[in-house]
Design an enzyme around this catalytic site. Structure first.
Site, PDB file in Angstrom:
ATOM      1  N   LYS A  78       2.535  -2.499   1.300  1.00 12.13           N
ATOM      2  CA  LYS A  78       3.116  -3.292   2.410  1.00 12.13           C
ATOM      3  C   LYS A  78       4.000  -2.421   3.294  1.00 12.13           C
ATOM      4  O   LYS A  78       4.022  -2.566   4.511  1.00 12.13           O
ATOM      5  CB  LYS A  78       3.947  -4.471   1.851  1.00 12.13           C
ATOM      6  CG  LYS A  78       3.141  -5.436   1.012  1.00 12.13           C
ATOM      7  CD  LYS A  78       4.012  -6.532   0.437  1.00 12.13           C
ATOM      8  CE  LYS A  78       4.996  -6.055  -0.615  1.00 12.13           C
ATOM      9  NZ  LYS A  78       4.381  -5.572  -1.871  1.00 12.13           N
ATOM     10  N   GLY A 115      10.186  -1.827  -3.714  1.00 13.65           N
ATOM     11  CA  GLY A 115      10.142  -0.387  -3.468  1.00 13.65           C
ATOM     12  C   GLY A 115       8.985  -0.146  -2.524  1.00 13.65           C
ATOM     13  O   GLY A 115       7.827  -0.286  -2.931  1.00 13.65           O
ATOM     14  N   HIS A 116       9.283   0.141  -1.265  1.00 13.59           N
ATOM     15  CA  HIS A 116       8.241   0.263  -0.246  1.00 13.59           C
ATOM     16  C   HIS A 116       8.153   1.702   0.226  1.00 13.59           C
ATOM     17  O   HIS A 116       9.079   2.207   0.863  1.00 13.59           O
ATOM     18  CB  HIS A 116       8.547  -0.662   0.931  1.00 13.59           C
ATOM     19  CG  HIS A 116       8.481  -2.126   0.584  1.00 13.59           C
ATOM     20  ND1 HIS A 116       8.731  -3.134   1.475  1.00 13.59           N
ATOM     21  CD2 HIS A 116       8.155  -2.743  -0.581  1.00 13.59           C
ATOM     22  CE1 HIS A 116       8.576  -4.307   0.879  1.00 13.59           C
ATOM     23  NE2 HIS A 116       8.245  -4.093  -0.383  1.00 13.59           N
TER      24      HIS A 116
HETATM   25  P1  GDP Z   1       4.604  -1.750  -1.430  1.00  9.19           P
HETATM   26  O1  GDP Z   1       5.636  -2.125  -2.427  1.00  9.19           O
HETATM   27  O2  GDP Z   1       3.609  -2.849  -1.211  1.00  9.19           O
HETATM   28  O3  GDP Z   1       5.161  -1.243  -0.139  1.00  9.19           O
HETATM   29  O4  GDP Z   1       3.775  -0.535  -2.072  1.00  9.19           O
HETATM   30  P2  GDP Z   1       4.387   0.747  -2.853  1.00  9.19           P
HETATM   31  O5  GDP Z   1       4.977   1.670  -1.861  1.00  9.19           O
HETATM   32  O6  GDP Z   1       5.209   0.314  -4.000  1.00  9.19           O
HETATM   33  O7  GDP Z   1       3.076   1.374  -3.486  1.00  9.19           O
HETATM   34  C1  GDP Z   1       1.978   1.759  -2.707  1.00  9.19           C
HETATM   35  C2  GDP Z   1       1.628   3.233  -3.007  1.00  9.19           C
HETATM   36  O8  GDP Z   1       0.318   3.519  -2.536  1.00  9.19           O
HETATM   37  C3  GDP Z   1       2.536   4.209  -2.305  1.00  9.19           C
HETATM   38  O9  GDP Z   1       2.684   5.343  -3.122  1.00  9.19           O
HETATM   39  C4  GDP Z   1       1.774   4.564  -1.037  1.00  9.19           C
HETATM   40  O10 GDP Z   1       2.116   5.845  -0.522  1.00  9.19           O
HETATM   41  C5  GDP Z   1       0.349   4.555  -1.547  1.00  9.19           C
HETATM   42  N1  GDP Z   1      -0.695   4.170  -0.586  1.00  9.19           N
HETATM   43  C6  GDP Z   1      -0.677   3.118   0.274  1.00  9.19           C
HETATM   44  N2  GDP Z   1      -1.876   2.992   0.880  1.00  9.19           N
HETATM   45  C7  GDP Z   1      -2.673   3.979   0.393  1.00  9.19           C
HETATM   46  C8  GDP Z   1      -4.042   4.337   0.606  1.00  9.19           C
HETATM   47  O11 GDP Z   1      -4.787   3.714   1.363  1.00  9.19           O
HETATM   48  N3  GDP Z   1      -4.510   5.418  -0.099  1.00  9.19           N
HETATM   49  C9  GDP Z   1      -3.712   6.132  -0.948  1.00  9.19           C
HETATM   50  N4  GDP Z   1      -4.254   7.163  -1.598  1.00  9.19           N
HETATM   51  N5  GDP Z   1      -2.432   5.807  -1.172  1.00  9.19           N
HETATM   52  C10 GDP Z   1      -1.921   4.737  -0.526  1.00  9.19           C
HETATM   53  P1  IMO Z   2       7.361  -4.717  -3.923  1.00  4.86           P
HETATM   54  O1  IMO Z   2       7.977  -5.371  -2.720  1.00  4.86           O
HETATM   55  C1  IMO Z   2       6.113  -5.029  -8.092  1.00  4.86           C
HETATM   56  C2  IMO Z   2       8.332  -7.844 -10.585  1.00  4.86           C
HETATM   57  C3  IMO Z   2       9.096  -7.206 -11.726  1.00  4.86           C
HETATM   58  C4  IMO Z   2       9.062  -8.354 -12.728  1.00  4.86           C
HETATM   59  C5  IMO Z   2       9.204  -9.593 -11.847  1.00  4.86           C
HETATM   60  C6  IMO Z   2      10.621 -10.128 -11.750  1.00  4.86           C
HETATM   61  O2  IMO Z   2       7.620  -3.253  -4.042  1.00  4.86           O
HETATM   62  O3  IMO Z   2       5.920  -5.066  -3.994  1.00  4.86           O
HETATM   63  P2  IMO Z   2      12.817  -9.267 -10.508  1.00  4.86           P
HETATM   64  O4  IMO Z   2      13.537  -7.966 -10.623  1.00  4.86           O
HETATM   65  O5  IMO Z   2      12.305  -9.569  -9.146  1.00  4.86           O
HETATM   66  O6  IMO Z   2      13.572 -10.420 -11.099  1.00  4.86           O
HETATM   67  O7  IMO Z   2      11.522  -9.073 -11.468  1.00  4.86           O
HETATM   68  O8  IMO Z   2       8.753  -9.208 -10.566  1.00  4.86           O
HETATM   69  N1  IMO Z   2       8.628  -7.289  -9.253  1.00  4.86           N
HETATM   70  C7  IMO Z   2       7.831  -6.435  -8.608  1.00  4.86           C
HETATM   71  N2  IMO Z   2       6.690  -5.838  -9.001  1.00  4.86           N
HETATM   72  N3  IMO Z   2       6.589  -4.812  -6.852  1.00  4.86           N
HETATM   73  C8  IMO Z   2       7.701  -5.427  -6.435  1.00  4.86           C
HETATM   74  O9  IMO Z   2       8.153  -5.362  -5.160  1.00  4.86           O
HETATM   75  C9  IMO Z   2       8.411  -6.255  -7.339  1.00  4.86           C
HETATM   76  N4  IMO Z   2       9.550  -6.979  -7.274  1.00  4.86           N
HETATM   77  C10 IMO Z   2       9.664  -7.614  -8.438  1.00  4.86           C
HETATM   78  O10 IMO Z   2       8.458  -6.064 -12.194  1.00  4.86           O
HETATM   79  O11 IMO Z   2       7.802  -8.408 -13.344  1.00  4.86           O
HETATM   80 MG    MG Z   3       6.510  -1.470  -4.201  1.00  9.34          MG
END
Ligand code: GDP
Ligand code: IMO
Ligand code: MG
Length: 457
Positions: A26, A50-51
């Site tokens: 996202k 964690g984005h």
């Molecule tokens: P979010 O929480 O939805 O913002 O996603 P996260 O950042 O936690 O995890 C997504 C991971 O996938 C990150 O390490 C990004 O850099 C990586 N990522 C996102 N889109 C792609 C893709 O199309 N290909 C690859 N190889 N990595 C991606």
């Molecule tokens: P993003 O935005 C993945 C999960 C936790 C746990 C449950 C409840 O990066 O996609 P909390 O700390 O919210 O009370 O935990 O939700 N969880 C996530 N898993 N990505 C997240 O955020 C999360 N935020 C919470 O691992 O199972």
């Molecule tokens: Mg994340």
């Protein structure tokens, strides 16, 4: 003649929704969307998110600041639905300054109405987890207890951090009377709150953020009037939503579109588009049902040593699936298209973005095939929806898979959908058929530009 009063709302907000259990990419899509958005909003969740964003080759995991911060023109709002943790926020500002993102302080606005996370919320989060037979596996960021205090009307809001120190101390005193009793009961004396001491610390944070604190209704009202594009960066996802999700293995906010509107100071007429983000395989961190999960050498959130990897180990390592917030290894499995169909209805999604199509190809090359879940066997029947009574039946649905032989290689430079390998197109077609919604964006790498956009859809 009396002038007819009509609302002149011009919908121009785009919601970036998580389709499964979070971590779908996202942050990447939100930072890309900010390229032409005037306002980017985080609306739900808190530092549990964690984005990952990439700014000039620097990779950063943002927890509270919207990914739109990478666009020097964008105003970034932390909305009233966000559980605001000033400690993590101030650290994040420093991290953004270190990589020279311009005018960070000037461009971040914080809703005065956002609930504040205090250290005692994190202690309570740990306590509630420790007394459960089946802990949720929360991020221990204090999210549930912070929202619970807000619901109980003993929470502090960002505005309270701007109060004189003694007034803040009085409020903290009232807010923590019950919590302190709990800490005593569970021999957690070191967690008992000293209101004066805590008020001093948090009043200081208030001073550090005061120029950023706003009445965010005015900000969104202006954007609405001007017809400015607003990007709303979802946190968490459909199956972690506290009502739609796998209760009690959920987070404590409504992270679907409807919840994000309130959290983001928006109304339903603002929504122009909802893009639902998924990966080409699935992941989950924390506990709870995961129908397509594959075996992996993970125990208690730790990867165990192994000689021969299971399928889950291969997907985790190929996708670098480790939590951006907690660094926990993520559970992984095949893409569940049935969930996407349900998610589309909950989110009101217009189309899907599938990230990591590049990674799925590599996985297929290693394993020799790729699977997609297109239905379930559940309670002796074949079903085509995600059941919501698993805590009654104690059964997790068994996936019915379509299998594609082989994998593919996609360069992160590829932008033309027609040039995708046939097998990859077949995978996308199956997802579209089961989910009943088009796949418009396809992620082929981690950078904002590593995206195929099917403009024709
Ligand atoms: P979010 O929480 O939805 O913002 O996603 P996260 O950042 O936690 O995890 C997504 C991971 O996938 C990150 O390490 C990004 O850099 C990586 N990522 C996102 N889109 C792609 C893709 O199309 N290909 C690859 N190889 N990595 C991606
Ligand atoms: P993003 O935005 C993945 C999960 C936790 C746990 C449950 C409840 O990066 O996609 P909390 O700390 O919210 O009370 O935990 O939700 N969880 C996530 N898993 N990505 C997240 O955020 C999360 N935020 C919470 O691992 O199972
Ligand atoms: Mg994340």
């Amino acid at each position: 003649m009396e002038k007819k009063r009509v609302s002149n709302f011009k919908p121009n907000a785009k919601y970036i929704a998580g389709a499964k259990w979070g971590d779908e990419g996202k942050g990447k899509i939100a930072s890309r969307e900010s390229e032409d958005a005037k306002l980017v909003i985080r609306a739900t969740g808190g530092a549990n998110a964690g984005h990952t964003i990439i700014y000039k080759d620097n990779k950063l995991a943002l927890h509270l600041v919207p990914g739109g911060i990478v666009n020097p023109e964008a105003i970034c709002l932390i909305g009233q639905g966000v559980a605001f943790d000033p400690i993590i926020f101030l650290q994040e500002i420093e991290d953004l300054n270190k990589i020279n993102v311009p005018n960070v302080r000037e461009r971040i606005k914080i809703s005065g109405r956002a609930p504040v996370v205090f250290p005692y919320h994190k202690d309570l989060d740990g306590l509630y987890e420790s007394i459960k037979d089946n802990p949720i596996g929360t991020t221990k960021r204090g999210i549930g207890p912070c929202y619970a205090d807000h619901d109980n009307r003993v929470g502090m809001r960002v505005y309270d951090l701007l109060l004189p120190e003694d007034e803040l101390a009085k409020k903290i005193d009232v807010a923590t009377r019950v919590h302190n009793q709990l800490f005593k009961l569970y021999n957690m004396e070191n967690c008992i709150v000293d209101p004066k001491k805590l008020a001093k610390e948090f009043h200081e944070y208030g001073q550090k953020i005061k120029e950023m604190v706003v009445n965010a209704d005015i900000l969104t009202s202006k954007a609405r009037k001007n017809g400015d594009k607003i990007a709303v960066e979802g946190a968490q996802a459909y199956r972690l939503d506290k009502n739609y999700g796998d209760y009690e293995n959920v987070t404590s906010s409504n992270c679907v579109t409807a919840g994000a509107l309130i959290g983001g100071h928006l109304n339903h007429k603002d929504v122009k588009e909802v893009v639902m983000i998924t990966k080409a395989y699935d992941s989950r961190v924390g506990n709870g049902p995961f129908p397509t999960e594959l075996p992996a050498h993970i125990k208690n959130d730790v990867v165990l040593p192994y000689d021969k990897p299971f399928e889950g180990d291969i997907i985790r390592e190929e996708g670098h699936e480790y939590g951006a917030t907690t660094k926990r290894p993520r559970r992984v499995g095949w893409c569940d298209a049935v969930i996407l169909r349900s998610a589309k209805d909950a989110e009101g999604a217009d189309y899907i973005c599938i990230n990591h199509l590049d990674t799925l190809g590599k996985i297929g090359n290693i394993l020799g095939n790729i699977k997609i879940c297109v239905g379930y066997k559940y309670q002796g029947k074949e079903i085509d929806y995600y059941p919501d009574d698993m805590n009654l039946t104690h059964e997790v649905p068994t996936p019915i898979y379509k299998t594609l032989k082989g994998g593919w290689d996609i360069s992160s430079d590829l932008r033309d959908y027609n040039k995708l390998p046939d097998l990859a197109k077949e995978f996308i077609k199956i997802v579209e058929d089961v989910a009943e919604i088009p796949v418009k964006y396809i992620g082929v790498g981690p950078k904002n530009e590593d995206l195929i956009v099917r403009e024709e859809l």
